[in-house]
Scaffold this motif. Structure first.
Motif, short mmCIF file in Angstrom:
data_model
loop_
_atom_site.label_atom_id
_atom_site.label_comp_id
_atom_site.label_asym_id
_atom_site.label_seq_id
_atom_site.Cartn_x
_atom_site.Cartn_y
_atom_site.Cartn_z
N ALA A 45 0.83 -1.21 0.00
CA ALA A 45 0.00 0.00 0.00
C ALA A 45 0.86 1.25 0.00
O ALA A 45 0.54 2.24 -0.67
CB ALA A 45 -0.93 -0.02 1.21
N LEU A 46 1.97 1.22 0.74
CA LEU A 46 2.89 2.35 0.75
C LEU A 46 3.54 2.52 -0.62
O LEU A 46 3.60 3.63 -1.16
CB LEU A 46 3.95 2.15 1.83
N ASP A 47 4.00 1.45 -1.18
CA ASP A 47 4.66 1.49 -2.48
C ASP A 47 3.72 2.01 -3.57
O ASP A 47 4.13 2.74 -4.49
CB ASP A 47 5.15 0.09 -2.84
N ALA A 48 2.43 1.66 -3.47
CA ALA A 48 1.44 2.07 -4.47
C ALA A 48 0.90 3.48 -4.25
O ALA A 48 0.14 3.99 -5.07
CB ALA A 48 0.29 1.07 -4.48
N GLY A 49 1.28 4.11 -3.13
CA GLY A 49 0.83 5.47 -2.87
C GLY A 49 -0.53 5.57 -2.21
O GLY A 49 -1.09 6.67 -2.13
N ARG A 50 -1.08 4.46 -1.72
CA ARG A 50 -2.38 4.51 -1.06
C ARG A 50 -2.27 5.04 0.36
O ARG A 50 -3.26 5.50 0.94
CB ARG A 50 -3.03 3.12 -1.06
N ILE A 51 -1.08 4.94 0.95
CA ILE A 51 -0.81 5.52 2.26
C ILE A 51 0.53 6.25 2.18
O ILE A 51 1.32 6.03 1.25
CB ILE A 51 -0.76 4.45 3.38
N ASP A 52 0.78 7.15 3.13
CA ASP A 52 2.02 7.93 3.12
C ASP A 52 3.13 7.28 3.93
O ASP A 52 4.32 7.48 3.64
CB ASP A 52 1.76 9.34 3.67
N THR A 53 2.76 6.54 4.97
CA THR A 53 3.76 5.88 5.81
C THR A 53 3.09 4.75 6.57
O THR A 53 1.87 4.56 6.46
CB THR A 53 4.43 6.86 6.79
N ILE A 54 3.87 3.99 7.32
CA ILE A 54 3.37 2.87 8.11
C ILE A 54 3.84 3.03 9.54
O ILE A 54 5.03 3.21 9.80
CB ILE A 54 3.89 1.52 7.57
N ALA A 55 2.91 2.93 10.49
CA ALA A 55 3.26 2.94 11.91
C ALA A 55 2.79 1.61 12.50
O ALA A 55 1.66 1.49 12.97
CB ALA A 55 2.59 4.12 12.63
N ASN A 56 3.64 0.61 12.41
CA ASN A 56 3.27 -0.73 12.86
C ASN A 56 4.52 -1.54 13.15
O ASN A 56 4.70 -2.64 12.66
CB ASN A 56 2.43 -1.44 11.79
N GLN A 57 5.44 -0.92 13.92
CA GLN A 57 6.70 -1.59 14.24
C GLN A 57 7.42 -2.06 12.98
O GLN A 57 7.76 -3.23 12.84
CB GLN A 57 6.45 -2.76 15.18
N ILE A 58 7.69 -1.13 12.10
CA ILE A 58 8.40 -1.46 10.87
C ILE A 58 9.90 -1.42 11.14
O ILE A 58 10.47 -0.37 11.47
CB ILE A 58 8.03 -0.49 9.74
N THR A 59 10.53 -2.57 11.02
CA THR A 59 11.95 -2.70 11.29
C THR A 59 12.77 -2.14 10.12
O THR A 59 12.47 -2.40 8.96
CB THR A 59 12.32 -4.17 11.51
#
Length: 246
Positions: free
Chosen positions: A73-87
């Motif tokens: 979803a981030l790569d496709a531009g549907r969201i701007d960032t991810i807040a879910n413990q992304i390592t």
């Protein structure tokens, strides 16, 4: 897909101004970082992003989806960032730009209570081990020198339940979440040994002009929130300790 909007009020030169929207993806199913209770999205990540929005002048819009779909979803531009413990990993750094880390943790083996055959990561040879689909823990296990002796199974959910029922020998998750799951869940689980890999979690953005500009604004907000103690306060609220400093 569930969409929940959290508004942050910003003032410019003494008059109300419309803030930009920052769309943040999360699973809503990773207690206590992001979860839904009584139809309300809450958790450590939610509080952090709302504080970032207030500091940086963003309206924060949360979009929940399966964890395995967040990177796409981030790569496709549907969201701007991810807040879910992304390592932060070399593979992800090659594709995205990251803020400074705001959570420091470690990978943890968890077993059924009373399992004395697995006392840590070195005892996973010949065992079945569950990890969440799309997480970095699968790659951590595959990097072990004896990875070909481990039966790694990916799950969308229920790794804790299947471990407690003996369907798999262990699961791997971050230590912070593992400890909270054991504390809050009635399932008979235990930590097995010490963390075996350092984890630094940060917020990823697309590596283009817009993504880098958003990253810089969010990163500046995180710096301020660290310096004024807000991040530490949020961490203590959810974990009883500060996980935002190394």
């Amino acid at each position: 897909m569930k969409r929940i909007l959290a508004l942050a009020l910003t003032l410019t030169m003494g008059t109300a101004a419309a803030a930009e929207t920052l769309t943040v993806g999360m699973s809503g199913g990773y207690f206590p970082f992001t979860f839904v209770k009584q139809n309300e999205l809450q958790g450590f990540e939610v509080d952090v992003m709302n504080a970032v929005g207030e500091e940086a002048g963003f309206d924060i819009e949360f979009e929940t989806m399966s964890f395995s779909g967040l990177i796409g979803a981030l790569d496709a531009g549907r969201i701007d960032t991810i807040a879910n413990q992304i390592t932060v990993t070399p593979e992800r750094e090659a594709k995205f730009v990251f803020t400074q880390p705001y959570v420091f943790d470690g990978a943890q083996v968890v077993t059924k209570k009373g399992n004395d055959e697995v006392a840590g990561v070195e005892d996973l040879r010949g065992k079945t081990v569950a990890v969440n689909l799309g997480s970095n823990f699968e790659q951590l296990l595959r990097n072990l020198p004896y990875a070909d002796e481990i039966d790694i199974r990916t799950y969308e959910s229920n790794i804790e339940q299947d471990t407690a029922l003996g369907r798999v020998d262990a699961f791997v998750m971050d230590r912070i979440s593992s400890a909270q799951v054991i504390k809050e869940s009635p399932l008979p689980l235990q930590l097995a040994g010490k963390p075996f890999s350092e984890i630094r979690n940060a917020l990823p953005f697309r590596d283009d002009a817009e993504g880098r500009a958003l990253r810089d604004r969010v990163d500046a907000a995180l710096t301020t929130l660290k310096e004024n103690g807000t991040l530490a306060d949020i961490s203590v609220k959810w974990f009883g300790t500060d996980i935002t400093e190394q």
